[in-house]
Scaffold this motif. Structure first.
Motif, PDB file in Angstrom:
ATOM      1  N   ASP A   1       0.843  -1.200   0.000  1.00 38.69           N
ATOM      2  CA  ASP A   1       0.000   0.000   0.000  1.00 38.69           C
ATOM      3  C   ASP A   1       0.878   1.250   0.000  1.00 38.69           C
ATOM      4  OD1 ASP A   1      -1.985   1.847   0.183  1.00 38.69           O
ATOM      5  OD2 ASP A   1      -2.589   1.353   2.222  1.00 38.69           O
ATOM      6  N   ALA A   2       1.365   1.632  -1.178  1.00 37.20           N
ATOM      7  CA  ALA A   2       2.228   2.807  -1.289  1.00 37.20           C
ATOM      8  C   ALA A   2       1.459   4.084  -0.994  1.00 37.20           C
ATOM      9  CB  ALA A   2       2.844   2.871  -2.685  1.00 37.20           C
ATOM     10  N   SER A   3       0.179   4.127  -1.401  1.00 38.11           N
ATOM     11  CA  SER A   3      -0.598   5.342  -1.183  1.00 38.11           C
ATOM     12  C   SER A   3      -0.784   5.608   0.306  1.00 38.11           C
ATOM     13  CB  SER A   3      -1.953   5.243  -1.882  1.00 38.11           C
ATOM     14  OG  SER A   3      -2.724   4.187  -1.333  1.00 38.11           O
ATOM     15  N   GLY A   4      -0.995   4.547   1.085  1.00 35.28           N
ATOM     16  CA  GLY A   4      -1.147   4.706   2.523  1.00 35.28           C
ATOM     17  C   GLY A   4       0.125   5.227   3.172  1.00 35.28           C
ATOM     18  N   ARG A   5       1.246   4.730   2.693  1.00 38.41           N
ATOM     19  CA  ARG A   5       2.520   5.206   3.244  1.00 38.41           C
ATOM     20  C   ARG A   5       2.747   6.674   2.902  1.00 38.41           C
ATOM     21  NH1 ARG A   5       8.501   2.397   2.426  1.00 38.41           N
ATOM     22  NH2 ARG A   5       9.621   3.843   3.795  1.00 38.41           N
ATOM     23  N   ARG A   6       2.404   7.067   1.683  1.00 45.40           N
ATOM     24  CA  ARG A   6       2.562   8.473   1.299  1.00 45.40           C
ATOM     25  C   ARG A   6       1.654   9.370   2.127  1.00 45.40           C
ATOM     26  NH1 ARG A   6       2.870   6.269  -4.019  1.00 45.40           N
ATOM     27  NH2 ARG A   6       0.631   6.662  -4.320  1.00 45.40           N
ATOM     28  N   THR A   7       0.437   8.893   2.395  1.00 46.70           N
ATOM     29  CA  THR A   7      -0.486   9.673   3.219  1.00 46.70           C
ATOM     30  C   THR A   7       0.063   9.871   4.621  1.00 46.70           C
ATOM     31  OG1 THR A   7      -2.405   8.900   1.971  1.00 46.70           O
ATOM     32  CG2 THR A   7      -2.812   9.749   4.180  1.00 46.70           C
ATOM     33  N   ARG A   8       0.583   8.797   5.215  1.00 49.35           N
ATOM     34  CA  ARG A   8       1.146   8.913   6.565  1.00 49.35           C
ATOM     35  C   ARG A   8       2.356   9.832   6.575  1.00 49.35           C
ATOM     36  NH1 ARG A   8      -0.175   3.445   6.379  1.00 49.35           N
ATOM     37  NH2 ARG A   8       1.964   2.859   5.838  1.00 49.35           N
ATOM     38  N   ALA A   9       3.177   9.743   5.543  1.00 48.23           N
ATOM     39  CA  ALA A   9       4.356  10.609   5.469  1.00 48.23           C
ATOM     40  C   ALA A   9       3.943  12.074   5.366  1.00 48.23           C
ATOM     41  CB  ALA A   9       5.219  10.217   4.274  1.00 48.23           C
TER      42      ALA A   9
END
Length: 230
Positions: A12-20
């Motif tokens: 889940d790359a999008s989730g990681r970008r959101t958290r970042a």
């Protein structure tokens, strides 16, 4: 079924970008709060990390040291938030309203309307920068870069007015940019609003009318100009 045949869970790359992005926003907000509370020298990276609820290493990844955090806080305040700061200046909503106006006087009024919010948000951080820059070359360069960024934007605005044939015939683009630079300065806002108690509405109406009078070939009479003085 063998291990190699098992379906792999999609990353889940999008989730990681959101958290970042959320971490980054918290860090910049925490840095801005501490700079205003404690000044530049009194704000430490560990304190910023604690306020943001992240690890110290996460703070260092978010910006290039404490000076980078102050630079990011200034840009965030100018734009109205870290998410808006990531958008190119000329694509931001407030600036688009200025650019897209067909009437030059309405352009100046629209630009004047942006100034109370800008200086209310970024002015306190710029005072922190001014105080700290006296003894820090990196911060002095940051202050210079901010001034150059501001002048470049104002000169583009003056060029737009000139392209539309709106500037007074005795004004060059550089002189018009100098006029906007001076009338829209932080010191002008603080003199009239902070020191003299003008409301934001009074300030922006005065500023729009004064810009039109100083810059335009044929400025229209300012609506409600008589009510803009405190």
């Amino acid at each position: 079924m063998s291990d190699s045949a098992r379906p792999r869970r999609r990353y889940d790359a999008s989730g990681r970008r959101t958290r970042a992005a959320e971490n980054h926003a918290r860090i910049i907000a925490a840095a801005a709060e501490l700079f205003l509370e404690r000044g530049y020298t009194g704000s430490t990276v560990p304190a910023i990390a604690e306020r943001a609820g992240v690890a110290v290493e996460t703070v260092y990844r978010a910006a290039n040291g404490k000076a980078g955090l102050l630079a990011a806080a200034v840009q965030s305040a100018l734009a109205g938030g870290p998410e808006r700061a990531a958008v190119p200046v000329e694509e931001r909503e407030g600036i688009r309203r200025v650019i897209d106006q067909d009437d030059p006087r309405r352009q100046l009024l629209a630009y004047a309307a942006t100034q109370p919010g800008v200086w209310s948000r970024v002015g306190p951080l710029l005072r922190v920068l001014d105080e700290a820059a006296a003894g820090d070359e990196e911060l002095a360069n940051l202050r210079l870069a901010h001034a150059e960024q501001r002048y470049t934007g104002l000169r583009r605005f003056a060029s737009l007015l000139a392209e539309r044939g709106a500037l007074r015939s005795d004004l060059t683009i550089d002189r018009a940019a100098d006029v906007i630079w001076t009338l829209c300065a932080q010191s002008t806002f603080e003199s009239l609003v902070t020191a003299r108690g003008w409301t934001h509405r009074q300030y922006r109406e005065w500023l729009g009318a004064t810009l039109a009078s100083a810059l335009l070939e044929d400025p229209a009479p300012a609506a409600h100009a008589g009510s803009s003085s405190p």
